[in-house]
Design an enzyme around this catalytic site. Sequence first.
Site, short mmCIF file in Angstrom:
data_model
loop_
_atom_site.label_atom_id
_atom_site.label_comp_id
_atom_site.label_asym_id
_atom_site.label_seq_id
_atom_site.Cartn_x
_atom_site.Cartn_y
_atom_site.Cartn_z
N HIS A 5 -20.93 2.78 29.63
CA HIS A 5 -19.88 1.78 29.85
C HIS A 5 -18.85 2.28 30.86
O HIS A 5 -18.63 3.49 31.00
CB HIS A 5 -19.23 1.31 28.54
CG HIS A 5 -18.31 2.29 27.87
ND1 HIS A 5 -18.21 2.39 26.50
CD2 HIS A 5 -17.45 3.20 28.36
CE1 HIS A 5 -17.32 3.32 26.20
NE2 HIS A 5 -16.84 3.84 27.30
N ASN A 28 -22.79 5.67 26.64
CA ASN A 28 -23.77 4.59 26.78
C ASN A 28 -23.70 3.94 28.16
O ASN A 28 -24.28 2.88 28.39
CB ASN A 28 -23.56 3.54 25.68
CG ASN A 28 -22.17 2.89 25.76
OD1 ASN A 28 -21.39 3.20 26.67
ND2 ASN A 28 -21.87 2.00 24.84
C1 F6R Z 1 -10.91 4.42 29.12
C2 F6R Z 1 -12.17 3.85 29.56
C3 F6R Z 1 -13.47 4.32 29.02
C4 F6R Z 1 -13.60 5.85 29.11
C5 F6R Z 1 -14.94 6.29 28.55
C6 F6R Z 1 -15.07 7.79 28.55
O1 F6R Z 1 -9.84 3.81 29.79
O2 F6R Z 1 -12.15 2.96 30.35
O3 F6R Z 1 -14.51 3.73 29.76
O4 F6R Z 1 -13.48 6.23 30.45
O5 F6R Z 1 -15.09 5.82 27.25
O6 F6R Z 1 -14.15 8.32 27.67
P1 F6R Z 1 -13.91 9.91 27.57
O7 F6R Z 1 -13.29 10.31 28.86
O8 F6R Z 1 -12.99 10.07 26.41
O9 F6R Z 1 -15.24 10.52 27.35
#
Ligand code: F6R
Length: 242
Positions: free
Chosen positions: A140, A138
């Site tokens: 973030h 999304n």
């Molecule tokens: C984790 C963080 C999150 C992840 C994001 C993507 O420390 O800050 O913003 O980077 O949710 O997560 P993955 O890499 O599992 O797709």
Amino acid sequence: MQIIVCENYEEMSQKGAEIITAEVKSNSKAILGLATGNTPIGIYRYLVEAYHKGGLDFSEVQTYNLDEYLPIDPADENSYAAFMHDHLWDKVNLKPEHCNIPAGNVGMEGAAAECAAYDQRIQAAGGIDLQLLGIGRNGHIGFNEPGDALHTGTHAVKLTDSTIAANGPLFANPDDMPRHALTMGMGAIFAAKKVLLVANGKNKHEAVKGLLGDAITTACPASLLKLHQNLILLCDKEAYHG
Ligand code: F6R
């Protein structure tokens, strides 16, 4: 913005580790902002490999993680602290006192004080030299979730349904996933001298489009990053082209 599109996850991970290695070699006291999640696992693997091959020294490096679940015990296997111990902290010569992450065991009542103390620690260290970021489906970054407003400082957030759906399956019982987190705000991320955002896989394409498109909107927190002076987007073909 510098954009590097790699063939696949391995190439992206190798390249990401090279960028971090170059940072540490040029500044033995580098302050690294680090992320958890699936995306950076390969980068950490290559960093550990580089450390074992010799020539990569973390003894003076400090690390500050982006976020941690709330509430969670740091010893819980699902905590981001445990993730960092497993993938990096315990595998290279980082000093334990140089490894920082918001404490998830402070409870809601202790969250504000923990967040203020965390920001102070980052500032006292001189700010982040290189911030490694993943990106949520999304858009973030950290746990700065889409919304009407974003926050400057480290703060407590209620996780969105999208994030709960993405991360819940990592828990033995998805219902055990905490519904809140502590996260660095946009302030510390933007103050980083260099930002390295990594993304792989088709399911990150929409988020990457939000970063690359013209709009800057709190509906896609990553879209604000295009205002950063020194941003590297490192991704694989699938995340880039969809
Ligand atoms: C984790 C963080 C999150 C992840 C994001 C993507 O420390 O800050 O913003 O980077 O949710 O997560 P993955 O890499 O599992 O797709």
